[in-house]
Design a protein around this motif. Structure first.
Motif, mmCIF file in Angstrom:
data_model
loop_
_atom_site.group_PDB
_atom_site.id
_atom_site.type_symbol
_atom_site.label_atom_id
_atom_site.label_comp_id
_atom_site.label_asym_id
_atom_site.label_seq_id
_atom_site.Cartn_x
_atom_site.Cartn_y
_atom_site.Cartn_z
ATOM 1 N N GLN A 1 0.831 -1.197 0.000
ATOM 2 C CA GLN A 1 0.000 0.000 0.000
ATOM 3 C C GLN A 1 0.869 1.252 0.000
ATOM 4 O O GLN A 1 0.512 2.270 -0.594
ATOM 5 N N ARG A 2 2.039 1.152 0.615
ATOM 6 C CA ARG A 2 2.939 2.297 0.699
ATOM 7 C C ARG A 2 3.467 2.721 -0.664
ATOM 8 O O ARG A 2 3.483 3.905 -0.995
ATOM 9 N N ASN A 3 3.912 1.769 -1.484
ATOM 10 C CA ASN A 3 4.559 2.145 -2.746
ATOM 11 C C ASN A 3 3.666 1.968 -3.969
ATOM 12 O O ASN A 3 4.141 2.049 -5.101
ATOM 13 N N ALA A 4 2.377 1.737 -3.757
ATOM 14 C CA ALA A 4 1.473 1.478 -4.881
ATOM 15 C C ALA A 4 1.436 2.639 -5.866
ATOM 16 O O ALA A 4 1.396 2.440 -7.084
ATOM 17 N N ASN A 5 1.462 3.871 -5.356
ATOM 18 C CA ASN A 5 1.430 5.034 -6.247
ATOM 19 C C ASN A 5 2.732 5.167 -7.026
ATOM 20 O O ASN A 5 2.724 5.496 -8.226
ATOM 21 N N PHE A 6 3.843 4.912 -6.373
ATOM 22 C CA PHE A 6 5.145 4.955 -7.041
ATOM 23 C C PHE A 6 5.178 3.959 -8.196
ATOM 24 O O PHE A 6 5.602 4.286 -9.314
ATOM 25 N N LEU A 7 4.696 2.743 -7.943
ATOM 26 C CA LEU A 7 4.695 1.720 -8.989
ATOM 27 C C LEU A 7 3.679 2.041 -10.082
ATOM 28 O O LEU A 7 3.903 1.725 -11.253
ATOM 29 N N LEU A 8 2.578 2.676 -9.708
ATOM 30 C CA LEU A 8 1.607 3.114 -10.708
ATOM 31 C C LEU A 8 2.280 4.036 -11.720
ATOM 32 O O LEU A 8 2.136 3.857 -12.941
ATOM 33 N N ASN A 9 3.040 4.997 -11.241
ATOM 34 C CA ASN A 9 3.714 5.925 -12.150
ATOM 35 C C ASN A 9 4.815 5.239 -12.951
ATOM 36 O O ASN A 9 5.048 5.564 -14.120
ATOM 37 N N LEU A 10 5.475 4.277 -12.337
ATOM 38 C CA LEU A 10 6.538 3.552 -13.031
ATOM 39 C C LEU A 10 5.960 2.725 -14.185
ATOM 40 O O LEU A 10 6.465 2.763 -15.319
ATOM 41 N N PHE A 11 4.883 2.008 -13.911
ATOM 42 C CA PHE A 11 4.253 1.196 -14.961
ATOM 43 C C PHE A 11 3.551 2.077 -15.996
ATOM 44 O O PHE A 11 3.444 1.699 -17.165
ATOM 45 N N TRP A 12 3.069 3.234 -15.570
ATOM 46 C CA TRP A 12 2.474 4.188 -16.513
ATOM 47 C C TRP A 12 3.514 4.586 -17.559
ATOM 48 O O TRP A 12 3.239 4.579 -18.770
ATOM 49 N N ALA A 13 4.711 4.918 -17.097
ATOM 50 C CA ALA A 13 5.779 5.295 -18.021
ATOM 51 C C ALA A 13 6.101 4.153 -18.982
ATOM 52 O O ALA A 13 6.294 4.365 -20.190
ATOM 53 N N LEU A 14 6.142 2.935 -18.457
ATOM 54 C CA LEU A 14 6.445 1.776 -19.295
ATOM 55 C C LEU A 14 5.365 1.570 -20.349
ATOM 56 O O LEU A 14 5.667 1.373 -21.538
ATOM 57 N N GLY A 15 4.099 1.613 -19.925
ATOM 58 C CA GLY A 15 3.005 1.412 -20.872
ATOM 59 C C GLY A 15 2.956 2.480 -21.943
ATOM 60 O O GLY A 15 2.687 2.199 -23.117
ATOM 61 N N LEU A 16 3.230 3.714 -21.558
ATOM 62 C CA LEU A 16 3.201 4.833 -22.504
ATOM 63 C C LEU A 16 4.323 4.740 -23.528
ATOM 64 O O LEU A 16 4.112 4.935 -24.727
ATOM 65 N N GLY A 17 5.523 4.437 -23.070
ATOM 66 C CA GLY A 17 6.677 4.494 -23.955
ATOM 67 C C GLY A 17 6.932 3.238 -24.754
ATOM 68 O O GLY A 17 7.559 3.298 -25.826
ATOM 69 N N ASN A 18 6.451 2.091 -24.265
ATOM 70 C CA ASN A 18 6.760 0.841 -24.954
ATOM 71 C C ASN A 18 6.002 0.724 -26.272
ATOM 72 O O ASN A 18 4.794 0.949 -26.336
ATOM 73 N N LYS A 19 6.717 0.369 -27.312
ATOM 74 C CA LYS A 19 6.119 0.240 -28.639
ATOM 75 C C LYS A 19 5.172 -0.950 -28.667
ATOM 76 O O LYS A 19 5.571 -2.079 -28.364
ATOM 77 N N ASN A 20 3.906 -0.690 -29.025
ATOM 78 C CA ASN A 20 2.924 -1.770 -29.065
ATOM 79 C C ASN A 20 1.775 -1.412 -30.001
ATOM 80 O O ASN A 20 1.341 -0.261 -30.052
#
Length: 267
Positions: free
Chosen positions: A83-102
């Protein structure tokens, strides 16, 4: 001595804590993926401007040294979500989903002309943590390369994973949660995670991002004689439960627990 209403409130609070421990385990969950050097790749490519990214978490206690390593080191293993780092990981995966070619980003609903362009959504226009414009990185980088069968798997699963902030699935990642989920699905598929496990993990992750929603759904299941532990993740992630409209129907049948938290659609 506490009066009757205080006793009832204390009992309800205890029951809520028990339910919360079932929905989001207090010790967190281990995501079945190795992160490796993806954080460094996201920074080197410019999808993440490290200074902007970390500025969000200045003077906050929800980022640990182990979390920072996801951006700074190349040999990261499995990720623990709490619960503590859920927001941090949300932003990390957001960056991955946005930038990854698909192809989902290039040929899916995000590029439908009726919406006026992929840059018009919260998941793109709202990503203010890149070097340059977010669209400079939209589906531009080969962070996670999928085989044709893995791509088919991501497309199939993403079309059945909804989020309560809107009525769209992760196949239409128009907000941060959808884009982050897409990034996580791509990563899981690329590392051989089974379809069944992908749904299980996606539900666990959604629960950390939308705690109030899934506490309410868990409470609803109990009123029907079911339980959170035995529920089918694929069914719970579908439109009848996890879409905005589906969740509103659940809300009409059960009172939500005391507000515990939930994700916004911004950084």
């Amino acid at each position: 001595m506490p009066d009757g209403s205080q006793k009832v409130e204390a009992i309800e609070q205890k029951e809520l804590l028990v339910l919360e421990a079932k929905v989001i385990p207090p010790d967190g969950i281990e995501l079945p993926v190795n992160w490796g050097d993806l954080g460094l790749q996201l920074i080197d490519s410019g999808v993440i401007d490290k200074e902007k990214f970390m500025a969000i978490y200045t003077n906050r206690e929800d980022v640990s040294e182990s979390d920072k390593k996801l951006l700074e080191e190349s040999s990261n293993g499995k990720i623990i979500m709490t619960q503590r780092n859920a927001n941090f990981l949300l932003n990390l995966f957001w960056a991955l989903g946005l930038g990854n070619k698909n192809e989902i980003l290039e040929k899916g609903p995000m590029t439908d002309q009726q919406y006026g362009g992929a840059d018009k959504f919260a998941s793109t226009g709202g990503w203010t943590l890149a070097r340059g414009d977010a669209m400079d990185h939209y589906s531009k980088h080969s962070f996670v390369i999928l085989t044709s069968s893995q791509q088919t798997l991501v497309e199939r699963v993403s079309q059945n994973i909804y989020r309560p902030c809107c009525g769209n699935s992760a196949y239409f990642p128009d907000c941060n949660h959808g884009m982050a989920m897409l990034g996580l699905l791509e990563l899981m598929a690329s590392q051989g995670v089974s379809e069944r496990e992908m749904y299980k993990v996606a539900l666990q992750v959604n629960a950390y991002w939308f705690l109030d929603t899934y506490l309410t759904i868990a409470k609803y299941l109990e009123t029907k004689g079911d339980s959170w532990q035995k529920a089918d993740p694929k069914e719970i992630l579908g439109p009848n439960y996890s879409s905005a409209a589906g969740y509103q129907k659940i809300l009409s049948q059960v009172s939500p627990p005391t507000q515990r938290g939930g994700g916004s659609c911004g950084v």
